[in-house]
Design an enzyme around this catalytic site. Structure first.
Site, short mmCIF file in Angstrom:
data_model
loop_
_atom_site.label_atom_id
_atom_site.label_comp_id
_atom_site.label_asym_id
_atom_site.label_seq_id
_atom_site.Cartn_x
_atom_site.Cartn_y
_atom_site.Cartn_z
N GLY A 244 95.16 -7.35 43.51
CA GLY A 244 94.60 -6.03 43.30
C GLY A 244 95.57 -4.94 42.91
O GLY A 244 95.17 -3.79 42.76
N GLU A 289 97.86 -12.68 46.07
CA GLU A 289 97.29 -13.27 44.84
C GLU A 289 97.22 -12.28 43.70
O GLU A 289 96.13 -11.91 43.25
CB GLU A 289 95.87 -13.76 45.14
N GLY A 291 97.12 -10.93 39.97
CA GLY A 291 96.79 -11.48 38.66
C GLY A 291 97.10 -10.47 37.57
O GLY A 291 98.07 -10.59 36.82
N ARG A 292 96.32 -9.38 37.55
CA ARG A 292 96.43 -8.34 36.54
C ARG A 292 97.88 -7.84 36.38
O ARG A 292 98.38 -7.69 35.27
CB ARG A 292 95.54 -7.17 36.95
N ARG A 329 86.21 -5.20 28.13
CA ARG A 329 86.39 -4.36 29.32
C ARG A 329 85.82 -2.95 29.16
O ARG A 329 85.38 -2.36 30.12
CB ARG A 329 87.86 -4.33 29.74
N CYS A 360 77.84 -6.23 16.58
CA CYS A 360 76.60 -5.47 16.40
C CYS A 360 76.13 -4.90 17.73
O CYS A 360 75.10 -5.32 18.28
CB CYS A 360 75.54 -6.38 15.82
N TYR A 389 92.38 -10.23 31.89
CA TYR A 389 90.93 -10.05 31.77
C TYR A 389 90.51 -9.68 30.34
O TYR A 389 89.57 -8.91 30.15
CB TYR A 389 90.43 -9.00 32.79
#
Ligand SMILES: Cc1ncc(COP(=O)(O)O)c(C=O)c1O
Length: 437
Positions: A244, A289, A291-292, A329, A360, A389
């Site tokens: 996070g 953990e 990630g980002r 996103r 579209c 992501y």
């Protein structure tokens, strides 16, 4: 802007990992995901460094941010663990030769097939996400003939100040069991199961968090809960605090460096130690953990500017050859991004534009208010902080191909994800017998 040694302006153009972005766009075509290997490794090392004084720890890279074989190779080389949330991610880790004991398996609704794959592979931890998963996992482990070592995902009810869609510890959440009685009962049930070994607790309070007081509160809340379990004779070996940690997307966000992540987790571990002595529990093995923060700022996406449309008094649209199929996103959370004209990177930012995609959908945007230099059709546009992501959330919407990804380091570049072809787009299409008549 979040420029750094390996993401800088050189000879008037944007340069990443020693490679000129306009040349990368020419060589590989656009849209193109580009990953800066050096930055990925620096952040991984920073996390390990930051926790080194704590002693009993693992940094499990959160696969969901970006999952591909090259990245798992880096994970392995740098001595990280990894988490997975699907059979597909688990499969990829095994193809990359990650030690199963270094895998944490998540999922709020793991299918029986995925549970079986996790147990058969012998993953280090399966994180039980809900009460009714306990019986199912126990039965499957029994059928496989292997015991499953489990953590339980606890919702500590600590609110993280971030976007609602990435908050996970509100009372109304699909993840985990509520801290206190519900979690205690779930653990007691796990302890009665022949094929499950209870090893500890997991929590994840949300993503893109800057206000670390939420982490601090979560740590203390979890330790207090461990103390209450200890009083009931339940031993907790492992505490997994999830991921996070936020990154820089736009001027609304603070700037980060690998050092800053090291500092953040060092503080977190210190707080944990304090809380451990306050509540008098045994020091648990700590897992985080992220990630980002490992891949987010390491990645940029290169595009070619196509149509430019100005609606007088309203806004200017700069259309690129990507969009929500490779970066959903904005469509999902109205996320903000920073961009630069890589072809004219040293020129002043003179306008604010809407960068839109080619799908579209009116909502197919990268951002609606992005400062940019003077920009012409054919220029190479770079959008920053797209390493997390983006590829992992990409789709073939409108039958657009998911772009390839190259990794760059010391002036070298090569594919880590190859381009999709039109044939790839229809590879799994099928015609029923009665269509063939
Ligand atoms: C269980 C769990 N761990 C780790 C992460 C990674 O979070 P981040 O990418 O924000 O570090 C997530 C993200 O949703 C998660 O759900």
């Amino acid at each position: 802007m979040n420029l750094r040694d390996t993401l800088c302006i050189k000879d008037g153009r944007l340069n990443i990992g020693g490679c000129d972005c306009v040349e990368l766009a020419k060589k590989y075509g656009t849209p193109l995901y580009v990953l800066d290997e050096e930055y990925v490794r620096q952040v991984m090392r920073a996390y390990l460094e930051g926790l080194s004084d704590y002693g009993k720890y693992a940094v499990a890279y959160a696969s969901k941010a970006l999952s591909c074989l090259a990245l798992y190779n880096i994970v392995k080389e740098e001595g990280l663990w990894t988490d997975v949330v699907s059979g597909g991610e688990l499969y990829a880790t095994q193809k990359a030769g990650i030690d199963p004991k270094h895998i944490v398996m998540h999922g709020n609704n793991k299918t029986p097939k995925e549970m079986k794959e996790g147990v058969e592979t012998g993953v280090g931890h399966i994180v039980v996400d809900g009460i009714d998963e306990i019986d199912r996992l126990d039965k499957i482990a029994g059928e496989v003939g292997k015991k499953a070592t489990v953590l339980i995902r606890v919702n500590p009810l600590v609110e993280a100040h971030t976007h609602a869609a990435v908050q996970t510890a509100r009372p109304d959440s699909k993840f985990g069991v509520i801290i206190g009685e519900e979690a205690t009962n779930a653990i007691k049930t796990i302890l009665t199961k022949e094929n499950l070994i209870f090893d500890g607790l997991h929590c994840h309070i949300g993503s893109q968090i800057f206000d670390y007081s939420a982490f601090e509160l979560a740590v203390d809340t979890m330790v207090e809960f461990i103390a209450s379990l200890n009083k009931q004779g339940i031993k907790v070996n492992t505490l997994n605090m999830g991921g996070g940690f936020g990154i820089y997307y736009s001027g609304d966000d603070p700037l980060f460096t690998p050092m800053r992540y090291a500092h953040t987790v060092r503080n977190l571990a210190l707080l944990l130690e304090k809380s451990i002595s306050k509540h008098g529990i045994e020091k648990p093995f700590l897992i985080i953990e992220p990630g980002r923060s490992i891949v987010g700022e390491a990645g940029i996406t290169l595009y070619t500017v196509g149509t430019i449309k100005e609606i007088k008094g309203i806004r200017k649209y700069v259309a690129i050859d990507g969009g929500m199929f490779e970066n959903p996103r904005y469509a999902l959370y109205q996320s903000k991004y920073t961009a630069i004209n890589a072809s004219r990177a040293d020129k002043p930012f003179v306008q604010s534009v809407a960068v839109c995609g080619k799908c579209c959908e009116s909502g197919d945007m990268i951002g609606i208010d992005i400062p940019l230099q003077d920009t012409q059709v054919g220029d190479t546009l770079a959008v920053f902080s797209t390493g997390a992501y983006n590829y992992s959330m990409a789709s073939n919407y409108n039958m657009n191909a998911v772009p390839p990804m190259v990794i760059v380091k010391d002036g070298k570049s090569d594919y880590i994800v190859k381009p999709q072809t039109y044939d790839d787009l229809i590879r799994n299409n099928a015609l029923p017998e009665w269509f063939k008549g």
